[in-house]
Design a protein around this motif. Structure first.
Motif, short mmCIF file in Angstrom:
data_model
loop_
_atom_site.label_atom_id
_atom_site.label_comp_id
_atom_site.label_asym_id
_atom_site.label_seq_id
_atom_site.Cartn_x
_atom_site.Cartn_y
_atom_site.Cartn_z
N ASP A 164 0.82 -1.22 0.00
CA ASP A 164 0.00 0.00 0.00
C ASP A 164 0.85 1.26 0.00
N GLN A 165 1.98 1.19 0.66
CA GLN A 165 2.87 2.34 0.75
C GLN A 165 4.10 2.16 -0.13
N GLY A 166 4.02 1.23 -1.08
CA GLY A 166 5.17 0.94 -1.92
C GLY A 166 5.42 2.02 -2.96
N ALA A 167 6.65 2.06 -3.43
CA ALA A 167 7.05 3.14 -4.33
C ALA A 167 6.29 3.12 -5.65
N LEU A 168 6.06 1.94 -6.20
CA LEU A 168 5.35 1.86 -7.48
C LEU A 168 3.91 2.34 -7.34
N VAL A 169 3.34 2.04 -6.18
CA VAL A 169 1.93 2.38 -5.96
C VAL A 169 1.78 3.88 -5.67
N LEU A 170 2.73 4.43 -4.93
CA LEU A 170 2.61 5.84 -4.53
C LEU A 170 3.09 6.82 -5.60
N TYR A 171 3.78 6.30 -6.63
CA TYR A 171 4.38 7.21 -7.60
C TYR A 171 3.32 8.14 -8.22
N GLY A 172 3.61 9.41 -8.21
CA GLY A 172 2.70 10.37 -8.80
C GLY A 172 1.65 10.89 -7.83
N SER A 173 1.59 10.27 -6.63
CA SER A 173 0.57 10.68 -5.66
C SER A 173 1.02 11.87 -4.83
N GLY A 174 2.30 12.20 -4.93
CA GLY A 174 2.82 13.27 -4.08
C GLY A 174 3.40 12.75 -2.78
N SER A 175 3.02 11.53 -2.38
CA SER A 175 3.57 10.95 -1.16
C SER A 175 4.87 10.21 -1.46
N ARG A 176 5.80 10.28 -0.55
CA ARG A 176 7.03 9.51 -0.69
C ARG A 176 6.84 8.16 -0.01
N PRO A 177 7.39 7.10 -0.58
CA PRO A 177 7.26 5.81 0.11
C PRO A 177 8.04 5.83 1.42
N ASN A 178 7.50 5.13 2.38
CA ASN A 178 8.18 5.02 3.67
C ASN A 178 8.69 3.59 3.76
N TYR A 179 9.91 3.39 3.28
CA TYR A 179 10.42 2.03 3.14
C TYR A 179 10.65 1.35 4.49
N ASN A 180 10.34 0.06 4.54
CA ASN A 180 10.86 -0.78 5.62
C ASN A 180 12.35 -0.95 5.33
N LYS A 181 13.17 -0.54 6.26
CA LYS A 181 14.59 -0.42 5.96
C LYS A 181 15.37 -1.71 6.19
N GLN A 182 14.66 -2.78 6.50
CA GLN A 182 15.36 -4.04 6.74
C GLN A 182 16.07 -4.51 5.47
N ARG A 183 17.33 -4.84 5.63
CA ARG A 183 18.09 -5.40 4.52
C ARG A 183 17.96 -6.91 4.57
N VAL A 184 17.63 -7.49 3.46
CA VAL A 184 17.41 -8.94 3.42
C VAL A 184 18.53 -9.58 2.63
#
Lengths: 563, 563
Positions: free
Chosen positions: B543-563
């Motif tokens: 829901d808050q992913g970068a592809l989904v938010l693109y163009g919405s004006g909101s920046r994605p809030n990434y889960n910063k866990q490195r896998v």
């Protein structure tokens, strides 16, 4: 506040500790008979690394693999006399059922991926011992051998299977769990043992596995042996293999002392490796110190120093640090490497490694340095190096910079600081002994278009390059001066911390390995990438996924869409 | 009930049609000037393949790529005179902004993966034309060139960038969208153009891209050209490249007639390829028919037959069938291949392909057969072949069986059926002209452990092998007799249909490609696998992913866990 990590077998959710020693083993029995060692799996069901599962049927978790890794390291360093290692089971009913499924079902995606990576590295180190270290691995499959158990067998030089009517080898992950055999099995089937692809396909879709003559005909195992002769034949193989080893049979080993480590909330300190974590920047600064004094220069003194010999001590410390940061600090997405100390001392270390490369211990140290640097290459963290006045990125330590995604080098001096400008230089260690997982050196991979460039640099071994020259030589990515240095580094770290960590992992995994591919690189690229993909599909880990439902009596109801 | 697929540009959620022709193009302008062709991107914003997005800034979706693929095919077959192709933009403001982001955000995981695969195959075919077909591709970057647009440029032989102060090349996927440049960009950066890995890393993390001299120094482009001289220099390059082509300049082309196809609910029929879908078994049975009559045996007759020449017609039909089943029938997880007809006719076709291999059209047909078979190799469906009495799995058609994950061959005759036992045989086509994406033949990949075995089989070209001999030769996986045949096939298809489709995709992608790796295999393995992984991470598609938010004006809030 200093804290000590819990031992690996402690039932705790605390940090994972990758240090152990044979007196603490709960899962492996290590014994010796002349030039032959025997490593027998005898998993303590009750000693899982975390709560919630029992390690039945000689199944394993990360804790079991940490012990295996420790045993392999001790076989290399503490037992120069060992030329052959028998891997077998001490459990009468089963060889090994593979990774524990309940554990996988309970684990986070990150844990599964990290667990598979470490397990892969450990299995690769078995092949490294066989190829380079005169230590052959013979797998004595004395009971059913499934999944990760068979993948362990595949990492050995020779697989003997008992012909008892019950023992099979199998890779049941796909039919049983909806995931892949993810620790090298598929790659080793077709690329190492050259099992025909259609047979490999059938085998990997067959829950019950294959036994008897068909297993031999398909090259899944090298031989089947009647139960009555099993021990005798294995012993004869081991004797024969060990007799061909070039390892010394009467030299004392080098004991792996317990590592000196000091943990605090945001730091971890070893004698030669110091780590400070900036949680806001999501960055760990890892500073490596050169030998503080002129290193030992004759073999006798080096062996007397043993695990205190700088090259060996540094390798162990960096190895442990990498494993710790990977497993326990997954929010720290960037590792910033620095070095400090006398360039001459590092150059002297490299000269020793080259001069005595025929000696078993020096060979082991170099092979270990290679493996630790390979761990860096496949680490899913952004790696950046900062080459400043007072640093010693030369030879072996230059490999740390070459393993990095970007290299910053300060042009000129720090204002008001008496240290001369930073320098880098090459040693012979940069041109062969420390290849990446793709089989070529970091310099060759870096200059894929211009092999001549590597030859040119080889002719400049020992020459000290300041920033401008390092830039011209293709080592430095950026060379800010004193005025811009702090800002440029900070901006780089901040922007890195702002990106999707998943995309960074994918990006780095693609850009680091230009050039050829090997069994190892195929495992870390093709196989691991697909396994990671499968590991997060709803068919595996959703509410109705196979990993989650396993053992519940319910069958997964797969979404049949092919992607 | 016969239905016709909608054209690619129809605003519909119906099946995707991969057939088009220049008079229907909405996005590309194809023009010719002697031996030089010009392919100019001029995307119709309003003509997206599905509703919900506008193709602004020359961004593309699958429909744009379907037209590109059609144009590339016509350049090969209809225009033997064309020795150089200029790829450029007809949009004054921009070269290409890459794949449309809104489209990606709206697309299912399966569509994204399938779209990337087709796009990769199309770009690979550009390199195939350059390497084997005497058709060079020159990219004239006459405006900002981002993401997939730059990846298209990377597939060309030469990249010229206009020096207008505004034009850059960039791969902004990672910083902007949290995904990878997934259609070959990362691999081509470091493995084709040999961009230094640290520079490639910086470049791929830089939203705004790179222009001017730095782009040349880093080898991101081959040259920058002032706007005033741009057209002139490009034209000169194209003339020079076309002059070196070995393509004939005065032969007529072979017109790509519209394919004859008949669709019904569960079947799809072409003159030489027939598909019947069993939805319960999730299986498509694909039956290929040999030429019904002795094929044309002289070049004049072959060219007169043109797109009706069996080898060409079959390649086109199978190509379209593969693309249709991949895109529109993703619940059908297994493709069962059969053949029928006269073995002699297929042998005659192969003899023609070898005899006239120096002719431009025959060369094109063979290269096309190669590309279609490569599509099979990278198709995420289980491939099984059933070799029965009356079949003609010989030479080129044997490659279909060799591309399969398992090969069933009936031992002996069908009871009560006059047909003689099934036979397979090799032709010269099995030993070189049709390599896999890993650069070696299917036989070499199959017998990786025994290169001698390929030599032995080469000595047996033309020999007809019945089931027992085919088994001994390593071609047949299983050879049931008439009594067991139906049951064994059915059990195999049922068990396949019961497995996790994701795990099967991963399994097959690992087992099919033993041996070496190439740029192409690296793209489909390492790069695509990682992109597929990233494409389903919450950081990209949650829901808050970068592809989904693109163009919405909101920046994605990434889960910063490195896998």
């Amino acid at each position: 506040m200093n804290t000590t990590l819990k031992p690996a077998y402690a039932k705790t959710n605390d940090a994972v500790d990758f240090q152990t020693n044979p007196s603490d083993y709960r899962h492996w029995r290590l014994s010796f008979d002349g030039r032959v060692a025997r490593l027998a799996l005898d998993v303590d069901e009750t000693a899982g690394l975390t709560p919630g599962y029992e390690l039945k049927l000689n199944s394993y978790d990360l804790g079991v693999d940490i012990e295996l890794y420790d045993a392999l390291q001790r076989l290399r360093f503490e037992h120069p006399e060992v030329g052959a290692v028998i891997i077998t089971s001490a459990n009468e009913r089963i060889f090994c059922a593979g990774a524990n499924i309940k554990m996988l079902g309970l684990s986070s995606h990150a844990h599964k991926v990290n667990f598979c990576k470490f397990t892969n590295e450990t299995r690769n180190s078995i092949e490294d011992a066989s190829e380079f270290s005169g230590q052959k691995y013979l797998c004595a499959v004395n009971g059913p051998c499934a999944g990760g158990g068979y993948e362990l067998a595949l990492a050995c030089d020779h697989i003997s299977m008992i012909d008892d009517g019950a023992t099979t080898v199998s890779l049941p992950e796909l039919p049983l769990l909806g995931v892949l055999p993810g620790t090298g099995g598929l790659t080793r089937l077709v690329d190492k043992r050259c099992v025909r692809r259609d047979r490999a396909d059938y085998f990997s879709c067959t829950e019950e596995g294959i036994r008897g003559e068909r297993a031999v005909e398909w090259n899944l195992v090298d031989e089947i042996i009647p139960a009555s002769k099993f021990d005798e034949v294995i012993a004869a193989h081991a004797l024969e293999a060990s007799a061909q080893s070039d390892r010394p049979d009467s030299e004392p080993g080098i004991v792996l002392d317990n590592l000196e480590r000091t943990f605090s909330q945001d730091s971890l300190s070893y004698p030669n490796v110091d780590i400070v974590i900036d949680r806001k920047l999501r960055t760990a600064t890892i500073t490596i110190s050169a030998p503080s004094e002129k290193p030992e220069s004759d073999l006798e003194s080096i062996k007397r120093a043993g695990s205190q010999f700088w090259a060996f001590a540094f390798a162990r410390q960096l190895d442990d640090a990498i494993l710790h940061l990977r497993a326990n600090e997954d929010q720290i997405g960037t590792w910033l490497f620095k070095t400090k100390g006398a360039i001459e001392h590092v150059e002297q270390i490299d000269a020793i490694l080259m001069e005595f490369s025929a000696d078993w211990f020096i060979r082991e140290v170099t092979l270990y340095l290679k493996r630790v640097l390979k761990r860096l290459d496949v680490t899913s963290r952004t790696l950046i190096s900062a080459i400043e006045p007072g640093s010693c990125f030369v030879g072996t330590l230059l490999e740390v910079a070459l393993a990095c995604d970007q290299v910053f080098m300060l042009e000129g001096e720090y204002e008001g600081n008496p240290l001369p400008p930073a320098q880098v230089s090459f040693s012979k260690m940069n041109f062969g002994p420390l290849p990446m997982v793709n089989g070529i050196t970091r310099l060759s991979s870096r200059f894929l278009a211009n092999p001549d460039r590597c030859d040119d640099l080889k002719g400049r071994i020992g020459e000290r390059l300041e920033a401008e020259a390092a830039d011209a030589a293709g080592i430095a990515t950026f060379t800010p001066d004193d005025i811009d240095w702090d800002d440029e580094i900070r901006i780089s770290l901040e922007s890195r911390a702002s990106f999707s960590p998943d995309a960074l992992t994918g990006l780095e995994a693609n850009l680091r390995f230009a050039g050829p591919e090997t069994l190892e690189s195929k495992i870390f690229a093709r196989l691991s990438a697909w396994q990671n993909w499968v590991f997060q599909r709803p068919n595996a880990v959703g509410d109705q996924g196979a990993l989650v439902l396993y053992g519940s009596g319910s069958r997964p109801n797969y979404n049949k869409q092919r992607v």
